[in-house]
Design a protein around this motif. Structure first.
Motif, PDB file in Angstrom:
ATOM      1  N   LYS A  48     133.174  71.368  21.518  1.00 40.22           N
ATOM      2  CA  LYS A  48     134.317  71.742  20.673  1.00 40.22           C
ATOM      3  C   LYS A  48     133.881  72.159  19.275  1.00 40.22           C
ATOM      4  O   LYS A  48     134.724  72.505  18.438  1.00 40.22           O
ATOM      5  CB  LYS A  48     135.283  70.568  20.573  1.00 40.22           C
ATOM      6  N   ASP A  67     130.927  66.705  25.329  1.00 37.78           N
ATOM      7  CA  ASP A  67     132.293  67.220  25.177  1.00 37.78           C
ATOM      8  C   ASP A  67     132.630  67.451  23.709  1.00 37.78           C
ATOM      9  O   ASP A  67     133.290  68.448  23.362  1.00 37.78           O
ATOM     10  CB  ASP A  67     133.291  66.234  25.790  1.00 37.78           C
ATOM     11  N   LYS A  68     132.198  66.559  22.854  1.00 37.59           N
ATOM     12  CA  LYS A  68     132.475  66.691  21.419  1.00 37.59           C
ATOM     13  C   LYS A  68     131.745  67.902  20.838  1.00 37.59           C
ATOM     14  O   LYS A  68     132.336  68.686  20.081  1.00 37.59           O
ATOM     15  CB  LYS A  68     132.043  65.408  20.701  1.00 37.59           C
TER      16      LYS A  68
END
Length: 754
Positions: free
Chosen positions: A456, A452-453
Motif C-alpha cells: 500500500k 500487505d502494508k
C-alpha cells in the motif's frame, strides 16, 4: 522413444530461470510415457495394525515387522510361505521375516494361551512345542487371571485394533517358525506397571469402561498410539548414550534447554562470518526448530545477493563419536529419518538440546550454519558471473575460510551409463560453512502483514500493535523494523517474479485443502477446524529454499558424481491420467497433458475460465490420484532421465534446507562438505550405500505422511462429533464395482465409500 524427449537447456525461458549446468532429457508427452521406472520398483513392506515384532540387540530394540490380517504380498517369490493364516514378506532393508496374522481382539489370548493342536506338514503333533511357546509369549508379572483381565481391558479400549508389542531375541526367529518366539509382550508405549494400574483402576471403578476410556483426551491418546505403531513411528525417549553424545558435541554444556548454548572459538574456525549481515527467519508461529534463515542485499544494476543459511546439523551429528565407534546419535537419527508432525505433538528426529537450541537459528545468538549465497536479477532469474563483485564488499571471504568455494568452474565425470553434457557454471555462487546471528524471528502472519502494508506504500512502522507485529518478533541488536520490512519487501518482489516465471514454464501445484485444528487441553475438546491459509510469505520462503536446494543438487552432481543424493519426482501414471483427462472432456473441460508445461497451462486456463469452484476442486483432487510420490535416490544408480523433478519441472533437485527434521539433508550436508574440503571420492558411504539410505528414508517419509494424515482424520472426527454437520455437499468423483469416492469440498476430504 527419443522423439518423446527434449533437452531442458534448449528452452530459452527455462535456461534463464534455472540455467542448468547439466543438460538432461525431458519427457514431452505424459500420456505416451509409460511411467514405469524400474528403479523404484523395490519391495515395499505392507503396514499393519496389531503387533510389532521387535528384535532386541543388546540394549537396543529394533522394529523389524508388522502383523496384519489377510495380506497376500505379491512378488515375494521364494520368500513367501503359503498357509491359511500366515504369509511372509522380506523386509527390504535388513531382510528379516515379518509374518501376518489375524487382526482380532483375541490376538493376545492367541499368543498367550495358544491351545491349538494343528499338525505340521509331516503330521507330527505340535502341542508340546506350542505349550513351550505359551510361556515365552506371556508378559512378565502377569498370571493367567491377569491375562484374561487384560483381554477384557483391551476389548473395551480399542475394540479390534489393539496395539501390542512382542519382543524376541536376536537371531531367535528362524524362517521355518510360523510365529516369532516372543519372550515378552506389552501394550504399545505402555510398561507392564501401567497395564497393571489400568486393570486396578478398572476393578475399583467399572464406570471407566464407558466414561474415561471414551473421553476426547483418551481417544486422542489411544488413536495416536495406534497410528504411531501402525506406521512405525519411534516415539520413545532418547537413550542415555545418545544424550551423552549430545552433551559432548555441545562441549559438555549443562542445562542447554534452560541456559542456552554458544559456539566455542574452535567451532568458529574456518567459517565465513555473516554475523554483521541482516539475517532473519520466517517460520510457522509455533515452530521451535528454526533451521533456515535468509539475507538479501541490493547490489545495484538490478541485482541482489541472496543468502540462505541452514543449521549446520552435521557439525553436531557425526557418523562416529569421540571414541571412533559408530555414533548412537547418528544411528538414531538415521533410524527415525524424519521429524513427525501430528496435530497435537511433534516427534523429533533429534534430541531437544540440538533441534530446539544449538541447531535452531534463534534470534540474538550466534549459530553455526551451512550457507549458499548467490546473485539474482530483480526479474527473478539467476545472474551470470558478469556481476560486479566489488559491490559485494561485505560478502568478501576472509583468507582463513577453509570450508567454502566460490564460482563453480570444475566438473567431474562419474560412472553412469548415460553421457551427460555439462558446462562451466555461469553464475556467482558461494557454498560453505558459516556463523550467523539472526536479528529477528518472524512468523508467516507477521511477514504477510509487512508485505500487505508495504504494498500500500505505507512504510511507517513507528506505531504498531501486537497483532500486526508482536514485540517478541521485532528485530533486536540495533536493527530497526523499517530495515527488516524493507528486506522482506525486496525478497517478496523478487520471489513473486520468480514464482510467476516458474509456473509459466511448467511447474505444477495441485494444492489440496490442508486442515488445521485448535485443541483446548483444559476443556479436552477440539475447538476449531479450518483450512490452512497459504500466504505469499509462505511462497516467499518456498522460492528461495527451492533455489538453494537446486544449486546444492547441481554442486553434488558436478562434484560428488554418482554419490549425489537427489530427490526425483517421476511423471504421473499415464493410464490414470488419461482417464482423468477423458472424464474432464466429457464434462466439457479440455486438458492438454502432452507435457508438464501444457498441463499447468491447462490448469491455469481452467482456473481463470471455470466459474464452478466445486468442479475445479474436484478436478484438482482427481489429478492428484495419478501423481507419484517424490523419492530420494543416489544419482549414479539411475538414468539421468530419472533425476528429473516432474512437479518443479527441473532437471535435478535435492533436500538441503531442513537437516533438523530430515536425515537425507544431513547426508547432503556431509556430501557438500566433502566437495568443498577435498573430494567426494573418499566419502565414507559408497554410491550403493547412499541409495540404500535413500530408499529407507523414502519408506519412513511415506509412513510419516500417513501418520500425519491419520492424525488429521482423528481430530476431524472428534471435531465433527462435537460439531456435527447435518447437511453438506458431497461430490462423487470416482465409481468402482463395489465402491465410490466422495469429495467433501467444504472439508477438502475425499473418502472411499463401500
Amino acid at each position: 522413444e527419443e522423439e518423446d524427449l527434449n533437452v531442458l537447456a534448449d528452452d530459452q525461458v527455462q535456461q534463464q530461470l534455472w540455467d542448468p549446468i547439466i543438460s538432461i532429457p525431458n519427457h514431452t508427452n505424459l500420456l505416451q510415457h509409460s511411467s514405469q521406472n524400474k528403479g523404484f520398483e523395490k519391495s515395499v513392506q505392507y503396514s499393519g495394525r496389531v503387533i510389532f515384532i521387535v528384535d532386541e540387540i543388546e540394549s537396543e530394540r529394533k522394529i523389524v515387522g508388522r502383523l496384519e490380517y489377510n495380506v497376500k504380498p505379491s512378488g515375494a517369490n521364494n520368500c513367501e510361505i503359503e498357509s491359511s493364516l500366515y504369509s511372509m514378506r522380506v523386509v527390504p532393508l535388513d531382510k528379516r521375516l515379518p509374518f501376518f496374522i489375524p487382526a482380532r481382539s483375541e490376538i493376545v489370548e492367541m499368543l498367550t494361551n495358544t491351545s491349538s493342536t494343528k499338525a505340521d506338514p509331516k503330521g507330527e503333533n505340535r502341542k508340546a512345542k506350542i505349550s513351550k511357546q505359551r510361556r515365552a509369549f506371556r508378559p512378565p508379572k502377569l498370571n493367567d487371571a491377569d491375562v484374561r483381565q487384560l483381554n477384557e481391558i483391551l476389548a473395551c479400549m480399542v475394540v479390534e485394533h489393539t496395539i501390542v508389542v512382542g519382543f524376541f531375541r536376536q537371531n531367535s526367529w528362524q524362517p521355518d517358525h510360523p510365529l516369532p518366539p516372543l519372550r515378552k509382550m506389552k501394550l504399545y508405549d505402555c510398561e507392564v506397571d501401567d497395564i497393571m494400574k489400568t486393570m486396578s483402576d478398572l476393578a475399583l471403578n467399572p464406570g471407566l469402561k464407558s466414561s474415561s476410556m471414551n473421553d476426547t483426551h483418551s481417544i486422542i491418546s489411544r488413536e495416536t498410539h495406534i497410528l504411531l505403531a501402525e506406521f512405525g513411528i519411534e516415539c520413545s525417549n532418547f537413550s542415555k548414550s545418545i544424550q551423552q553424545e549430545v552433551n559432548l558435541s555441545l562441549g559438555n554444556s549443562k542445562d542447554v534447554l534452560n541456559k542456552g548454548w554458544a559456539p566455542s572459538k574452535e567451532d568458529l574456525l574456518h567459517r565465513r562470518d555473516f554475523r554483521n549481515h541482516r539475517i532473519f527467519t520466517i517460520d510457522p508461529t509455533s515452530a521451535r526448530d528454526l533451521d533456515d534463515a535468509l539475507h538479501i542485499k541490493y547490489l545495484g544494476n538490478n541485482q541482489v545477493e541472496i543468502g540462505v543459511h541452514i543449521a549446520d546439523v552435521s557439525h553436531f551429528v557425526k557418523t562416529r563419536n569421540s571414541k571412533g565407534t559408530e555414533s548412537a546419535l547418528d544411528e538414531e537419527a538415521k533410524s527415525r529419518a524424519t521429524t513427525v508432525y501430528l496435530v497435537d505433538r511433534v516427534i523429533p528426529m533429534l534430541p531437544r538440546p540440538l533441534c530446539e537450541v544449538a541447531c535452531s537459528l534463534n534470534e540474538g545468538v550466534e549459530r553455526l550454519a551451512f550457507s549458499v549465497v548467490w546473485v539474482m536479477n530483480l526479474d527473478g532469474t539467476l545472474a551470470s558471473n558478469k556481476v560486479d563483485e566489488r559491490k559485494c564488499e561485505k560478502s568478501e571471504v576472509p583468507n582463513d575460510v577453509r570450508w567454502g568455494v566460490g564460482c563453480d568452474n570444475t566438473w567431474n565425470d562419474f560412472n553412469n551409463s548415460t553421457l551427460i553434457n555439462s558446462k562451466q557454471s555461469p553464475r556467482v555462487v558461494w557454498y560453505g560453512k558459516s556463523v550467523i546471528k539472526s536479528c529477528a524471528r518472524l512468523d508467516y502472519s507477521t511477514a504477510q502483514n509487512i508485505i500487505d502494508k508495504m504494498k500500500k506504500g505505507d512504510h511507517d512502522f513507528s506505531n504498531m500493535d501486537e497483532d500486526f507485529w508482536p514485540t517478541s518478533r521485532r528485530p533486536i541488536g540495533g536493527t530497526t523494523c523499517e530495515e527488516v520490512a524493507a528486506d522482506v519487501k525486496l525478497m517478496h518482489e523478487v520471489a513473486m517474479k520468480r514464482r510467476k516465471l516458474r509456473f509459466e514454464n511448467g511447474a505444477i501445484a495441485l494444492n489440496r485443502t490442508k486442515l488445521v485444528f485448535k485443541y483446548d487441553t483444559s476443556a479436552k475438546k477440539v475447538k476449531e477446524c479450518e483450512p490452512y491459509p497459504v500466504k505469499e510469505s509462505n511462497q516467499l520462503i518456498e522460492e528461495y529454499m527451492l533455489l538453494a536446494n537446486y544449486l546444492v543438487a547441481e554442486r553434488l552432481l558436478t562434484h560428488a558424481g554418482g554419490r549425489a543424493l537427489i530427490r526425483s519426482h517421476p511423471p504421473p501414471l499415464s493410464s490414470i491420467l488419461g482417464n482423468v483427462i477423458h472424464g474432464a472432456k466429457v464434462a466439457g473441460i479440455s486438458i492438454d497433458a502432452s507435457s508438464s508445461g501444457t498441463l499447468q497451462k491447462s490448469l491455469n486456463r481452467i482456473s481463470c475460465q471455470c466459474e464452478n469452484t466445486i468442479m475445479l476442486q474436484s478436478l484438482t483432487s482427481l489429478l492428484t490420484v495419478p501423481m507419484k510420490p517424490a523419492n530420494y535416490i543416489a544419482a549414479g544408480e539411475y538414468d539421468t532421465l530419472d533425476w528429473r523433478h516432474f512437479a518443479l519441472n527441473i532437471p535435478y533437485y535435492t533436500h538441503f534446507t531442513s537437516p533438523i527434521r530430515r536425515y537425507p539433508d544431513i547426508v547432503v550436508h556431509r556430501l557438500l562438505e566433502a566437495t568443498l574440503v577435498d573430494s567426494a571420492d573418499n566419502f565414507e558411504l559408497s554410491q550403493k550405500d547412499i541409495d540404500s539410505v535413500a530408499f529407507y528414508c523414502n519408506l519412513k517419509r511415506m509412513n510419516s505422511k500417513k501418520a500425519q494424515d491419520r492424525s488429521d482424520i482423528v481430530f476431524l472426527s472428534l471435531f465433527l462429533k462435537e460439531n456435527p454437520i447435518l447437511d453438506t455437499l458431497g461430490v462423487v468423483i470416482g465409481v468402482g464395482v463395489k465402491t465410490f469416492t466422495v469429495l467433501i469440498p467444504s472439508l477438502g476430504v475425499d473418502q472411499l465409500v463401500f
